[in-house]
Design an enzyme around this catalytic site. Structure first.
Site, PDB file in Angstrom:
ATOM      1  CE1 TYR A  16       3.640  -1.551   7.723  1.00 59.14           C
ATOM      2  CE2 TYR A  16       4.330   0.728   7.932  1.00 59.14           C
ATOM      3  CZ  TYR A  16       3.515  -0.221   7.373  1.00 59.14           C
ATOM      4  OH  TYR A  16       2.579   0.161   6.430  1.00 59.14           O
ATOM      5  N   GLY A  73      -2.637  -7.859  14.356  1.00 58.97           N
ATOM      6  CA  GLY A  73      -2.474  -7.597  12.929  1.00 58.97           C
ATOM      7  C   GLY A  73      -3.818  -7.525  12.218  1.00 58.97           C
ATOM      8  CG  LEU A  74      -6.861  -9.754  12.902  1.00 62.40           C
ATOM      9  CD1 LEU A  74      -7.890 -10.620  13.644  1.00 62.40           C
ATOM     10  CD2 LEU A  74      -6.757 -10.204  11.444  1.00 62.40           C
ATOM     11  CB  SER A  75      -6.619  -3.090  11.386  1.00 56.87           C
ATOM     12  OG  SER A  75      -5.651  -3.245  10.430  1.00 56.87           O
ATOM     13  CB  SER A  76      -7.071  -3.426  17.484  1.00 57.89           C
ATOM     14  OG  SER A  76      -5.679  -3.334  17.668  1.00 57.89           O
ATOM     15  CB  SER A  77      -4.349   0.937  15.769  1.00 61.75           C
ATOM     16  OG  SER A  77      -3.824   0.354  14.612  1.00 61.75           O
ATOM     17  CG  ASP A 105      -0.488  -0.043   2.552  1.00 67.34           C
ATOM     18  OD1 ASP A 105       0.709  -0.359   2.739  1.00 67.34           O
ATOM     19  OD2 ASP A 105      -1.276   0.233   3.498  1.00 67.34           O
ATOM     20  CD  GLU A 107      -1.698   3.455  13.324  1.00 69.71           C
ATOM     21  OE1 GLU A 107      -2.942   3.441  13.439  1.00 69.71           O
ATOM     22  OE2 GLU A 107      -0.981   2.490  13.617  1.00 69.71           O
ATOM     23  CG  ASP A 134      -4.227  -1.585   8.307  1.00 74.49           C
ATOM     24  OD1 ASP A 134      -4.247  -2.319   7.310  1.00 74.49           O
ATOM     25  OD2 ASP A 134      -3.300  -1.581   9.140  1.00 74.49           O
TER      26      ASP A 134
HETATM   27  C1  GLA Z   1       0.011  -2.594   8.381  1.00 72.53           C
HETATM   28  C2  GLA Z   1      -0.167  -1.167   7.862  1.00 72.53           C
HETATM   29  C3  GLA Z   1      -0.779  -1.155   6.464  1.00 72.53           C
HETATM   30  C4  GLA Z   1      -0.035  -2.099   5.518  1.00 72.53           C
HETATM   31  C5  GLA Z   1       0.178  -3.471   6.171  1.00 72.53           C
HETATM   32  C6  GLA Z   1       1.043  -4.362   5.330  1.00 72.53           C
HETATM   33  O1  GLA Z   1      -1.221  -3.198   8.599  1.00 72.53           O
HETATM   34  O2  GLA Z   1      -0.985  -0.405   8.734  1.00 72.53           O
HETATM   35  O3  GLA Z   1      -0.804   0.163   5.964  1.00 72.53           O
HETATM   36  O4  GLA Z   1       1.181  -1.532   5.113  1.00 72.53           O
HETATM   37  O5  GLA Z   1       0.760  -3.364   7.458  1.00 72.53           O
HETATM   38  O6  GLA Z   1       0.421  -4.671   4.126  1.00 72.53           O
END
Ligand code: GLA
Length: 384
Positions: A219, A121-125, A34, A157, A169
């Site tokens: 990251y 890694g399921l985007s709680s934030s 992304d 973020e 996310d």
């Molecule tokens: C995290 C980041 C996203 C993306 C993924 C990897 O979730 O928040 O923007 O870069 O890692 O695909």
């Protein structure tokens, strides 16, 4: 669990006015592309962050959560001073970015209840940020533009939480649609919904339960590496981003690149091709072909991008050997977190038992499994 409205009344001494929620997400394919301007294919989950809210007539945002005692009391006219807050920095960051972007904010009390596991890694934030943004936009009677809210959440973020994340996310959390994945072009933010017809299969998410503390620094390191790759490619070709580089162009630049940088770039270029191919096979209903693309994505993230680690590799490898599994890969940032596997419905139970057992044998502790349900991103539960 006690109802969010009852907890709200206890904590703030008055009933909530409305309840909204924003979803966690699973990314099906298009990982770590992304922020390179690539296309991604995430979907919103029923795991989500709910907020109960009420205008408080003060110029303050008062935030609490259902499951922890922390409390934040933020002055809306001085939001920039809350950077680095232990709890409440998401709320502060989102409110700050919205105000800077011209949103009208009103003082309110806000209670959070999050069912997206933290650090999974399921985007709680993202779910917390988007739920906050949507609630603030609604209470202040601002026009609702979900893609724009997602961009403001991403900015919050980046600036408040020190993660230089891409847009995926927050975008998925805000714009997800039940039964669909979102094909999002992260360069232009153009998007379309792809119906997710899983036929006799289910998406099984496995959380490796590894505490993932180093994610932010690793990251950000990957982002720097692909920026370096892009600089090198631009020495020879005119390209707008790394995602648009062809395999031939990349090959032509190989001699100019340190070996590690070349592998990072190769992942991005190949992963973008896999996303295009995934959309094609999904539209054709060819799930076995989609499964193979998931496997290839994981190997690329393991060998070229190096963001998997022993836990996620153990989960993916156990899944590859398990009954009824068409494909499996890590999802999200990596270094811990979850895998997503495409599994025949009839085999889901056996799959979970076998993968769970192999994982425990190899890693020493258990994984957690969820059968994914694909939901709307933002849900307005209405006035109370
Ligand atoms: C995290 C980041 C996203 C993306 C993924 C990897 O979730 O928040 O923007 O870069 O890692 O695909």
């Amino acid at each position: 669990m006690e109802d969010i409205r009852a907890v709200f009344e206890k904590k703030f001494g008055a009933p909530a006015e409305a309840v909204f929620s924003a979803a966690g997400r699973v990314n099906l394919i298009g990982e770590h592309v992304d922020y390179c301007g690539g296309k991604v294919l995430p979907a919103a989950l029923t795991l989500k962050c709910r907020v109960a809210v009420r205008k408080n007539g003060l110029n303050r945002l008062r935030a609490a959560a259902t499951d922890i005692p922390d409390f934040a009391d933020l002055d809306l006219s001085d939001l920039s001073r809350y950077r680095g807050l232990k709890w409440g920095s998401y709320s502060a960051g989102v409110a700050d970015e919205m105000q800077k972007a011209g949103y009208h904010l009103v003082g309110c009390d806000i209670l959070y209840e999050c069912t997206v596991p933290f650090g999974s890694g399921l985007s709680s934030s993202a779910a917390i940020e988007v739920a906050t943004a949507y609630a603030l936009a609604r209470l202040g009677e601002n026009p609702i533009d979900k893609p724009r809210l997602a961009v403001l959440c991403q900015r919050a973020e980046n600036r408040y939480c020190g993660v230089n994340c891409g847009i995926m996310d927050q975008f998925a959390s805000a714009n997800g649609r039940a039964g669909h994945a979102i094909l999002l072009d992260c360069e232009t933010l153009a998007f379309e919904y792809i119906p997710l017809d899983l036929q006799d299969c289910a998406l099984v998410i496995a959380n490796c339960n590894k505490p993932h503390s180093l994610v932010a620094s690793k990251y950000n390191e990957r982002r720097e590496e692909v920026e370096e790759a892009l600089r090198i490619v631009r020495g020879r070709f005119e390209v707008s981003n790394l995602a648009s580089v062809t395999p031939e162009q990349l090959e032509a630049c190989r001699a100019d690149m340190p070996e590690v940088i070349a592998r990072r770039a190769r992942h991005v270029v190949n992963e973008c091709a896999r996303v295009r191919e995934s959309v094609r096979v999904l539209r054709a209903g060819d799930l076995p072909a989609f499964g193979k693309l998931l496997d290839a994505s994981h190997r690329s993230l393991r060998d070229d991008y190096e963001v998997t680690g022993p836990e996620l590799d153990a989960l993916a490898e156990a899944a590859w050997a398990a009954p009824g599994c068409l494909g499996s890969r890590m999802t999200g940032a990596g270094f811990g977190g979850c895998t997503v596997s495409l599994v025949r419905r009839a085999d889901v139970e056996r799959f979970i038992a076998e993968v769970g057992e192999r994982y425990r044998d190899r890693i020493g502790y258990g994984a957690a499994f969820y059968v994914a349900q694909i939901a709307d991103g933002i849900i307005d539960e209405g006035n109370v």
